[in-house]
Design a protein around this motif. Structure first.
Motif, short mmCIF file in Angstrom:
data_model
loop_
_atom_site.label_atom_id
_atom_site.label_comp_id
_atom_site.label_asym_id
_atom_site.label_seq_id
_atom_site.Cartn_x
_atom_site.Cartn_y
_atom_site.Cartn_z
N TYR A 44 52.52 32.15 36.59
CA TYR A 44 51.53 32.96 36.95
C TYR A 44 51.79 33.44 38.49
N ILE A 45 51.84 34.76 38.72
CA ILE A 45 52.10 35.26 39.95
C ILE A 45 50.83 36.02 40.51
N ASP A 46 50.30 35.53 41.79
CA ASP A 46 49.14 36.02 42.20
C ASP A 46 48.07 36.50 41.30
N PRO A 47 47.61 35.47 40.64
CA PRO A 47 46.64 35.61 39.39
C PRO A 47 45.15 36.17 40.33
N TYR A 48 44.79 37.34 39.69
CA TYR A 48 43.52 37.79 40.29
C TYR A 48 42.77 38.39 39.21
N VAL A 49 42.05 37.36 38.54
CA VAL A 49 41.42 37.86 37.33
C VAL A 49 39.76 37.28 37.41
N SER A 50 39.30 37.08 38.48
CA SER A 50 37.95 36.55 38.44
C SER A 50 36.94 37.72 38.09
N ASP A 51 35.57 37.55 37.65
CA ASP A 51 34.72 38.55 37.41
C ASP A 51 34.46 39.49 38.68
N PHE A 52 34.72 40.60 38.78
CA PHE A 52 34.46 41.49 39.77
C PHE A 52 32.94 41.66 40.29
N LEU A 53 32.14 41.54 39.06
CA LEU A 53 30.67 41.64 39.32
C LEU A 53 30.09 40.41 40.03
N ASP A 54 30.78 39.16 40.31
CA ASP A 54 30.34 38.17 40.96
C ASP A 54 31.01 37.88 42.11
N ARG A 55 31.58 38.99 42.74
CA ARG A 55 32.54 38.88 43.96
C ARG A 55 31.67 39.56 45.10
N ASN A 56 32.10 39.15 46.39
CA ASN A 56 31.55 39.90 47.65
C ASN A 56 33.08 40.72 47.93
N GLY A 57 33.06 41.95 48.27
CA GLY A 57 34.01 42.78 48.82
C GLY A 57 34.29 43.94 47.87
N PRO A 58 35.56 44.55 47.93
CA PRO A 58 35.99 45.65 47.06
C PRO A 58 35.72 45.72 45.71
N VAL A 59 34.90 46.52 45.08
CA VAL A 59 34.85 46.47 43.51
C VAL A 59 36.24 46.88 42.98
N ARG A 60 36.35 46.23 41.85
CA ARG A 60 37.61 46.69 40.87
C ARG A 60 37.18 47.80 40.21
N SER A 61 38.40 48.68 40.01
CA SER A 61 38.25 49.80 39.29
C SER A 61 37.92 49.64 37.71
N TYR A 62 38.36 48.06 37.32
CA TYR A 62 38.19 48.14 35.79
C TYR A 62 38.31 46.45 35.88
N PRO A 63 37.65 45.94 34.83
CA PRO A 63 37.70 44.69 34.76
C PRO A 63 39.14 44.04 34.42
N ALA A 64 39.54 42.83 34.75
CA ALA A 64 40.75 42.28 34.66
C ALA A 64 40.90 42.26 32.93
N PRO A 65 42.05 41.96 32.58
CA PRO A 65 42.20 41.93 31.26
C PRO A 65 42.08 40.30 30.67
N ILE A 66 41.83 39.43 31.47
CA ILE A 66 41.68 38.22 31.07
C ILE A 66 40.41 37.60 32.24
N CYS A 67 40.00 36.45 31.90
CA CYS A 67 39.13 36.03 32.76
C CYS A 67 39.85 34.46 33.25
N PRO A 68 39.42 33.87 34.10
CA PRO A 68 39.96 32.71 34.76
C PRO A 68 40.05 31.40 33.76
N LYS A 69 38.91 31.56 32.73
CA LYS A 69 38.85 30.17 32.08
C LYS A 69 39.66 30.33 30.73
N ASP A 70 40.23 31.62 30.49
CA ASP A 70 41.24 31.99 29.68
C ASP A 70 42.69 31.29 29.79
N ILE A 71 42.92 30.80 31.10
CA ILE A 71 44.06 30.47 31.53
C ILE A 71 44.32 29.27 31.07
N THR A 72 45.25 28.82 30.25
CA THR A 72 45.63 27.62 29.67
C THR A 72 46.95 27.36 29.48
#
Length: 287
Positions: A44-72
């Motif tokens: 994984y390179i620069d994985p940035y997939v956390s839920d944009f609704l729960d973040r402070n800062g810029p809002v993502r234009s679209y949800p990430a294709p995966i969630c952090p808990k998916d990564i195994t």
């Protein structure tokens, strides 16, 4: 619920994808976040997939294709620099909890924050430009300085921002991280002559800098770097997640088509699996 199912299906695809010699499988997660797989090594390179609704800062234009808990079943994580869309706390904390044996390679300036995120000291490796890193007896990593927008070093000579060259499964991939073109970069990459170059194209300007948005090479510079460095295939990055710091990848494609129509290029869809096939894939390996 739909997004979670999609993410689970994508990760299942990663697990099940077999990657013959001379090929690499690449999944695009947005911004500069990608998954690379070859010879049973998943990176994984620069994985940035956390839920944009729960973040402070810029809002993502679209949800990430995966969630952090998916990564195994991840084997390695590479971080290019400390910005939140590259070293994402919401992803890293879960990544490490679920893939505890996977090392994280990052610039030295990132280490304190990684420890705060719960990453153990034994799992953190320094992105050091002085010598290649060899892992798993099949992966060689060369760290390339990145200028975002300047080359910055600490008092021990460690760079604040980096890119990575991966030599895996008979394929060489260059992930530039966030960088502008600086003297010597083109020549350095030309020496490597990567099979795949993944380059940012969002550029930079005065008004974005006023808002604290640090720039990268623009689409023209990225296209020229790909051609002049003899990169076999180029994939543009860093143009799609934030509306205020975006670019149209079509401009990049048009520039290449009009000036360098023989330069291979691929623009990745969100969540797409792209399998790069080199000429070495068709050469029988000696036992």
């Amino acid at each position: 619920m739909i997004a979670a199912k999609k993410g689970s299906a994508l990760i299942q695809e990663v697990h099940q994808t077999e990657v013959p010699y001379g090929t690499l499988a690449i999944w695009f997660l947005g911004q500069e976040s990608v998954i690379v797989k070859g010879d049973d090594v998943t990176i994984y390179i620069d994985p940035y997939v956390s839920d944009f609704l729960d973040r402070n800062g810029p809002v993502r234009s679209y949800p990430a294709p995966i969630c952090p808990k998916d990564i195994t079943q991840a084997d390695l994580c590479l971080i290019t620099h400390e910005h939140v869309d590259h070293m994402d706390e919401g992803t890293i904390t879960v990544f490490h909890a679920q893939n505890g044996s996977a090392p994280l390679i990052a610039p030295a300036c990132c280490h304190q924050d990684l420890r705060r995120m719960g990453v153990s000291d034994s799992s953190i490796l320094t992105a050091d430009v002085s010598e290649p890193i060899e892992l798993f007896s099949k992966l060689k990593i060369t760290v390339i300085p990145a200028a975002h927008e300047q080359l910055e070093q600490d008092d021990r000579g460690h760079y604040r921002s980096v890119g990575y060259v991966l030599e895996l499964n008979g394929v060489t991939l260059y992930h530039a991280g966030d960088t502008v073109i600086y003297p010597g970069l083109t020549e350095r990459i030309a020496e490597i002559s990567p099979d795949v170059a993944m380059l940012p194209i969002n550029g930079g300007d005065y008004y974005r800098r006023e808002e604290g948005i640090v720039g990268n090479m623009n689409y023209r510079e990225a296209a020229e770097l790909a051609v002049r460095s003899k990169s076999e295939t180029v994939i543009p990055l860093h143009y799609d997640v934030f509306a205020g710091n975006s670019e149209k990848p079509g401009y990049f494609l048009d520039y290449l088509y009009e000036r360098y129509p023989e330069q291979k290029c691929h623009i990745m869809a969100r969540g797409e699996r792209f399998v790069y096939v080199s000429p070495r894939a068709f050469v029988q390996q000696s036992s």
